[in-house]
Scaffold this motif. Structure first.
Motif, PDB file in Angstrom:
ATOM      1  N   GLY A 170       4.615  47.679 -10.700  1.00 11.97           N
ATOM      2  CA  GLY A 170       2.532  48.422  -9.980  1.00 11.97           C
ATOM      3  C   GLY A 170       1.866  48.262 -11.432  1.00 11.97           C
ATOM      4  N   ASP A 171       0.566  48.796 -11.336  1.00 16.30           N
ATOM      5  CA  ASP A 171      -0.534  48.228 -12.332  1.00 16.30           C
ATOM      6  C   ASP A 171       0.157  50.580 -12.613  1.00 16.30           C
ATOM      7  OD1 ASP A 171      -3.445  49.799 -13.321  1.00 16.30           O
ATOM      8  OD2 ASP A 171      -2.287  47.555 -13.946  1.00 16.30           O
ATOM      9  N   VAL A 172       0.217  50.849 -13.731  1.00 16.55           N
ATOM     10  CA  VAL A 172       0.585  52.104 -15.133  1.00 16.55           C
ATOM     11  C   VAL A 172      -0.921  52.686 -14.911  1.00 16.55           C
ATOM     12  CG1 VAL A 172      -0.188  50.894 -17.421  1.00 16.55           C
ATOM     13  CG2 VAL A 172       1.139  52.370 -16.758  1.00 16.55           C
ATOM     14  N   ASP A 173      -1.958  52.450 -14.501  1.00 14.94           N
ATOM     15  CA  ASP A 173      -3.109  53.410 -14.788  1.00 14.94           C
ATOM     16  C   ASP A 173      -3.580  53.870 -13.238  1.00 14.94           C
ATOM     17  OD1 ASP A 173      -4.097  51.980 -16.802  1.00 14.94           O
ATOM     18  OD2 ASP A 173      -5.147  50.041 -16.024  1.00 14.94           O
ATOM     19  N   PRO A 174      -2.350  53.719 -12.526  1.00 14.02           N
ATOM     20  CA  PRO A 174      -2.664  54.996 -11.350  1.00 14.02           C
ATOM     21  C   PRO A 174      -1.630  55.920 -11.910  1.00 14.02           C
ATOM     22  CG  PRO A 174      -2.795  52.411 -10.501  1.00 14.02           C
ATOM     23  CD  PRO A 174      -2.795  53.321 -11.591  1.00 14.02           C
ATOM     24  N   VAL A 188      -9.255  57.330  -8.088  1.00 11.98           N
ATOM     25  CA  VAL A 188      -9.596  58.310  -7.482  1.00 11.98           C
ATOM     26  C   VAL A 188      -9.132  58.951  -7.198  1.00 11.98           C
ATOM     27  CG1 VAL A 188     -12.105  59.399  -8.125  1.00 11.98           C
ATOM     28  CG2 VAL A 188     -11.359  57.274  -9.503  1.00 11.98           C
ATOM     29  N   THR A 189      -9.704  59.305  -5.672  1.00 13.28           N
ATOM     30  CA  THR A 189      -9.070  59.426  -4.879  1.00 13.28           C
ATOM     31  C   THR A 189      -7.716  59.518  -4.444  1.00 13.28           C
ATOM     32  OG1 THR A 189     -10.415  58.508  -2.970  1.00 13.28           O
ATOM     33  CG2 THR A 189      -9.357  60.354  -2.213  1.00 13.28           C
ATOM     34  N   ALA A 190      -6.646  59.462  -4.370  1.00 15.72           N
ATOM     35  CA  ALA A 190      -4.844  59.216  -4.335  1.00 15.72           C
ATOM     36  C   ALA A 190      -4.460  60.042  -5.724  1.00 15.72           C
ATOM     37  CB  ALA A 190      -4.602  57.959  -4.465  1.00 15.72           C
ATOM     38  N   ALA A 191      -5.265  59.713  -6.723  1.00 14.56           N
ATOM     39  CA  ALA A 191      -5.193  61.063  -7.809  1.00 14.56           C
ATOM     40  C   ALA A 191      -5.390  61.700  -8.069  1.00 14.56           C
ATOM     41  CB  ALA A 191      -5.951  60.091  -8.932  1.00 14.56           C
ATOM     42  N   ALA A 192      -6.899  62.507  -6.639  1.00 11.88           N
ATOM     43  CA  ALA A 192      -7.235  63.775  -6.970  1.00 11.88           C
ATOM     44  C   ALA A 192      -6.751  64.518  -5.834  1.00 11.88           C
ATOM     45  CB  ALA A 192      -8.766  63.927  -6.525  1.00 11.88           C
ATOM     46  N   LYS A 193      -5.662  63.591  -4.901  1.00 11.71           N
ATOM     47  CA  LYS A 193      -4.901  64.520  -4.141  1.00 11.71           C
ATOM     48  C   LYS A 193      -3.884  64.634  -3.850  1.00 11.71           C
ATOM     49  CE  LYS A 193      -7.990  62.930   0.169  1.00 11.71           C
ATOM     50  NZ  LYS A 193      -8.584  61.671   1.442  1.00 11.71           N
ATOM     51  N   ALA A 194      -3.789  63.814  -5.126  1.00  8.43           N
ATOM     52  CA  ALA A 194      -2.425  64.374  -5.866  1.00  8.43           C
ATOM     53  C   ALA A 194      -1.342  65.769  -6.604  1.00  8.43           C
ATOM     54  CB  ALA A 194      -1.840  62.290  -6.632  1.00  8.43           C
ATOM     55  N   ARG A 195      -2.184  66.247  -5.861  1.00 10.56           N
ATOM     56  CA  ARG A 195      -1.508  67.704  -6.734  1.00 10.56           C
ATOM     57  C   ARG A 195      -0.495  68.459  -6.114  1.00 10.56           C
ATOM     58  NH1 ARG A 195      -4.883  69.718 -10.476  1.00 10.56           N
ATOM     59  NH2 ARG A 195      -7.309  68.429  -9.817  1.00 10.56           N
ATOM     60  N   LEU A 237      -0.782  61.233 -13.463  1.00 10.08           N
ATOM     61  CA  LEU A 237      -0.445  62.656 -14.565  1.00 10.08           C
ATOM     62  C   LEU A 237      -1.797  63.528 -13.926  1.00 10.08           C
ATOM     63  CD1 LEU A 237       1.648  60.181 -16.308  1.00 10.08           C
ATOM     64  CD2 LEU A 237       2.295  62.373 -14.775  1.00 10.08           C
ATOM     65  N   ARG A 238      -2.862  63.132 -15.244  1.00 11.98           N
ATOM     66  CA  ARG A 238      -4.155  63.875 -15.325  1.00 11.98           C
ATOM     67  C   ARG A 238      -4.618  64.849 -13.952  1.00 11.98           C
ATOM     68  NH1 ARG A 238      -5.574  58.764 -17.466  1.00 11.98           N
ATOM     69  NH2 ARG A 238      -6.582  58.125 -15.835  1.00 11.98           N
ATOM     70  N   ALA A 239      -4.445  64.041 -12.742  1.00 14.45           N
ATOM     71  CA  ALA A 239      -4.975  64.889 -11.448  1.00 14.45           C
ATOM     72  C   ALA A 239      -3.839  66.083 -11.909  1.00 14.45           C
ATOM     73  CB  ALA A 239      -4.809  63.833 -10.585  1.00 14.45           C
ATOM     74  N   ASN A 240      -2.819  66.168 -12.208  1.00 16.30           N
ATOM     75  CA  ASN A 240      -2.254  67.066 -11.498  1.00 16.30           C
ATOM     76  C   ASN A 240      -1.589  67.915 -12.861  1.00 16.30           C
ATOM     77  OD1 ASN A 240      -0.096  66.930  -9.228  1.00 16.30           O
ATOM     78  ND2 ASN A 240      -0.442  65.202  -9.530  1.00 16.30           N
ATOM     79  N   HIS A 241      -2.621  67.337 -14.581  1.00 13.57           N
ATOM     80  CA  HIS A 241      -2.526  68.829 -15.332  1.00 13.57           C
ATOM     81  C   HIS A 241      -1.094  68.441 -15.941  1.00 13.57           C
ATOM     82  CE1 HIS A 241      -6.794  69.684 -14.319  1.00 13.57           C
ATOM     83  NE2 HIS A 241      -6.204  69.732 -12.942  1.00 13.57           N
ATOM     84  N   VAL A 242      -0.637  67.153 -16.291  1.00 16.40           N
ATOM     85  CA  VAL A 242       0.438  66.947 -16.517  1.00 16.40           C
ATOM     86  C   VAL A 242       0.091  66.637 -18.034  1.00 16.40           C
ATOM     87  CG1 VAL A 242       2.232  65.913 -16.718  1.00 16.40           C
ATOM     88  CG2 VAL A 242       1.725  66.254 -14.486  1.00 16.40           C
ATOM     89  N   GLU A 243       1.379  67.525 -18.970  1.00 17.37           N
ATOM     90  CA  GLU A 243       0.886  67.026 -20.247  1.00 17.37           C
ATOM     91  C   GLU A 243       1.845  65.822 -20.341  1.00 17.37           C
ATOM     92  OE1 GLU A 243       2.704  69.527 -23.328  1.00 17.37           O
ATOM     93  OE2 GLU A 243       3.017  70.822 -21.652  1.00 17.37           O
ATOM     94  N   HIS A 244       0.475  64.060 -20.962  1.00 14.35           N
ATOM     95  CA  HIS A 244       0.910  63.573 -21.041  1.00 14.35           C
ATOM     96  C   HIS A 244       0.522  62.159 -22.543  1.00 14.35           C
ATOM     97  CE1 HIS A 244      -2.571  62.336 -18.975  1.00 14.35           C
ATOM     98  NE2 HIS A 244      -2.355  61.057 -19.056  1.00 14.35           N
TER      99      HIS A 244
END
Length: 118
Positions: free
Chosen positions: A49-53, A19-26, A58-65
């Motif tokens: 690797g796992d697809v969930d990260p 969660v932290t990595a995704a939140a900082k990944a903008r 993608l969600r953290a960056n507001h990317v359409e997916h």
């Protein structure tokens, strides 16, 4: 109740890095080049690797997916990235396709440019 709290705390601590990595990944969006999008996606979705990260990223960056479990494929698009037409008549987008297996491990990553006239 005393035993439940440490178990919940442990679960939260284990989930925190994703969660932290995704939140900082903008760091991908309209200002990115195709090479930057490709590098960022391959970093969060390495083969094996796992697809969930990658989905969290993608969600953290507001990317359409979309995640299509039936075909085990994630499709995404980062619209209007750098490198389009100087006259702004052509929009360049980064199209992303991530394939994964039954265990949700990434098997293939493809990032390529798509062009759309305005």
């Amino acid at each position: 109740m005393r035993r439940a709290l440490p178990a919940l705390l442990l679960a939260a601590l284990l989930a925190a890095p994703v969660v932290t990595a995704a939140a900082k990944a903008r760091d991908i969006g309209r200002h990115s080049t195709l090479a930057q999008v490709d590098a960022a996606i391959r970093k969060v979705a390495p083969v094996g690797g796992d697809v969930d990260p990658a989905l969290a990223y993608l969600r953290a960056n507001h990317v359409e997916h979309s995640d299509t479990p039936g075909t085990r494929t994630v499709y995404a698009i980062v619209r209007n990235i750098r490198g389009g037409s100087i006259l702004s008549l052509v929009e360049k987008s980064a199209s992303i396709r991530i394939l994964y297996d039954e265990q949700r491990h990434v098997t293939e990553v493809d990032v390529h440019a798509d062009y759309t006239s305005l």
